[in-house]
Design an enzyme around this catalytic site. Structure first.
Site, short mmCIF file in Angstrom:
data_model
loop_
_atom_site.label_atom_id
_atom_site.label_comp_id
_atom_site.label_asym_id
_atom_site.label_seq_id
_atom_site.Cartn_x
_atom_site.Cartn_y
_atom_site.Cartn_z
N ASP A 107 0.27 7.67 33.09
CA ASP A 107 1.34 7.74 34.09
C ASP A 107 0.93 8.68 35.22
O ASP A 107 -0.12 8.50 35.82
CB ASP A 107 2.64 8.16 33.39
N ARG A 108 1.70 9.72 35.53
CA ARG A 108 1.34 10.62 36.63
C ARG A 108 -0.02 11.26 36.37
O ARG A 108 -0.81 11.48 37.30
CB ARG A 108 2.39 11.72 36.82
N ARG A 111 -2.70 9.12 37.54
CA ARG A 111 -2.86 9.18 39.00
C ARG A 111 -3.68 10.41 39.40
O ARG A 111 -4.49 10.36 40.33
CB ARG A 111 -1.50 9.15 39.69
N HIS A 152 13.15 4.73 39.66
CA HIS A 152 12.93 6.17 39.78
C HIS A 152 11.92 6.50 40.87
O HIS A 152 11.96 7.59 41.44
CB HIS A 152 12.46 6.74 38.43
N TRP A 153 11.01 5.56 41.18
CA TRP A 153 10.05 5.82 42.26
C TRP A 153 10.78 6.04 43.58
O TRP A 153 10.40 6.90 44.37
CB TRP A 153 9.09 4.62 42.39
N TYR A 216 7.06 12.89 43.03
CA TYR A 216 7.32 11.53 43.49
C TYR A 216 7.40 11.44 45.02
O TYR A 216 7.03 10.41 45.60
CB TYR A 216 8.59 10.98 42.83
N HIS A 277 5.87 1.38 28.04
CA HIS A 277 5.15 2.28 28.94
C HIS A 277 4.40 3.38 28.19
O HIS A 277 3.31 3.79 28.60
CB HIS A 277 6.14 2.90 29.91
#
Length: 300
Positions: A107-108, A111, A152-153, A216, A277
């Site tokens: 997830d984050r 990234r 949520h993005w 975000y 997820h």
């Protein structure tokens, strides 16, 4: 958390902008494990024992999460960019004596991991991203249905104080609902109660809510622009890469996660996992079955 991670020690590293907390354990080539939203390093508890048998595992909390600090944001959101977070991780690993290392991110954290591989190609021995496609691809591929699933993005990226004001009213209820809704079973049955408590405790403080919203906000601005610049320059991830995603996770809603990563990597393989997820916690056995051979081949 000690009960979830036997044989580890705490390490705190004060970098230029943030203090980073990490657990360190195991023996062998260095392996950096980066968590996602709305989690902490606790997400690795189900796979850490197997990984620590062959690798020196470093499991930090990203800036703004868990026991790491929440530095102030900047007007361009660069303070919570994946570029800044990647530099945190390079500095952390350097403080432990590791100039090169394997990196796995969910997830984050995924990234942060692929941004590290693009910005600092001399550092990672290999890269594994879990249940993501690149940030700019996510923004480009939003449909109505996809945006509803990943609302949520757009919500968390709204200017302060709107999301903070709403989340502070019921942070634990929001976290529980969100985590359950992203799992394949649509409930919390896959999660260790101790890990869930860590996520709730980390998310509840207003400073952390604000920091995660800034994460975000950076995704919608700085990170998206950084991705677009890399694509315009045809810059690709040079180290061997592995992409894993949940069969019912977010990348499954896009136009082919492995084909997407082939556009971004010189050398990438990938597979879907029977999960939503949260592939590591929902299906640690299948996650390890893909991850371990890759790391044995490339991490050393």
């Amino acid at each position: 958390m000690a009960a979830l991670f036997n044989g580890t020690r705490e390490h705190r590293h004060r970098g230029k902008e943030a203090e980073i907390f990490a657990l360190v354990g195991g023996e062998g080539p260095p392996l950096l494990l980066l968590h996602g939203f709305p989690q902490t390093h606790a997400m690795w508890h189900a796979v850490a024992p197997a990984l620590m048998e062959q690798f020196t595992c470093v499991m930090p909390d990203l800036r703004g999460y868990g026991a790491s600090s929440c530095p102030p944001n900047t007007s361009d959101n660069s303070a919570y960019s994946k570029r800044a977070m990647a530099e945190d991780m390079v500095s952390l690993m350097d403080s432990l004596g590791h100039s090169r290392f394997a990196v796995v991110g969910h997830d984050r954290g995924g990234r942060v991991a692929y941004r590290l591989a693009l910005d600092r190609p001399e550092v990672p021995t290999c890269l594994c991203v879990l249940d993501i496609v690149p940030t700019s691809v996510m923004w480009r591929e939003f449909t109505v249905d996809f945006a509803m699933k990943t609302y949520h993005w757009l919500f968390l990226a709204q200017p302060a104080p709107l999301p903070e004001m709403l989340l502070e009213k019921a942070p634990v209820a929001w976290i529980d609902y969100t985590i359950a809704s992203w799992s394949k079973a649509k409930d919390l049955s896959a999660f260790d109660p101790r890990a869930l408590d860590a996520y709730r405790e980390s998310f509840a403080p207003p400073a952390h809510i604000h920091a995660m919203c800034n994460d975000y906000r950076a995704g919608a601005t700085f990170d998206r622009a950084a991705d677009e610049a890399d694509r315009a320059a045809d810059r690709k991830i040079a180290c061997p890469a592995l992409a894993l995603w949940g069969d019912m996770g977010f990348p499954s809603e896009t136009s082919g996660p492995l084909d997407t990563w082939r556009d971004w990597c010189e050398d990438v393989a990938g597979a879907g996992i029977d999960a939503g997820h949260f592939v590591v916690e929902e299906n640690p056995t299948e996650t390890l079955a893909h991850l371990m051979p890759f790391l044995r081949r490339y991490a050393g």
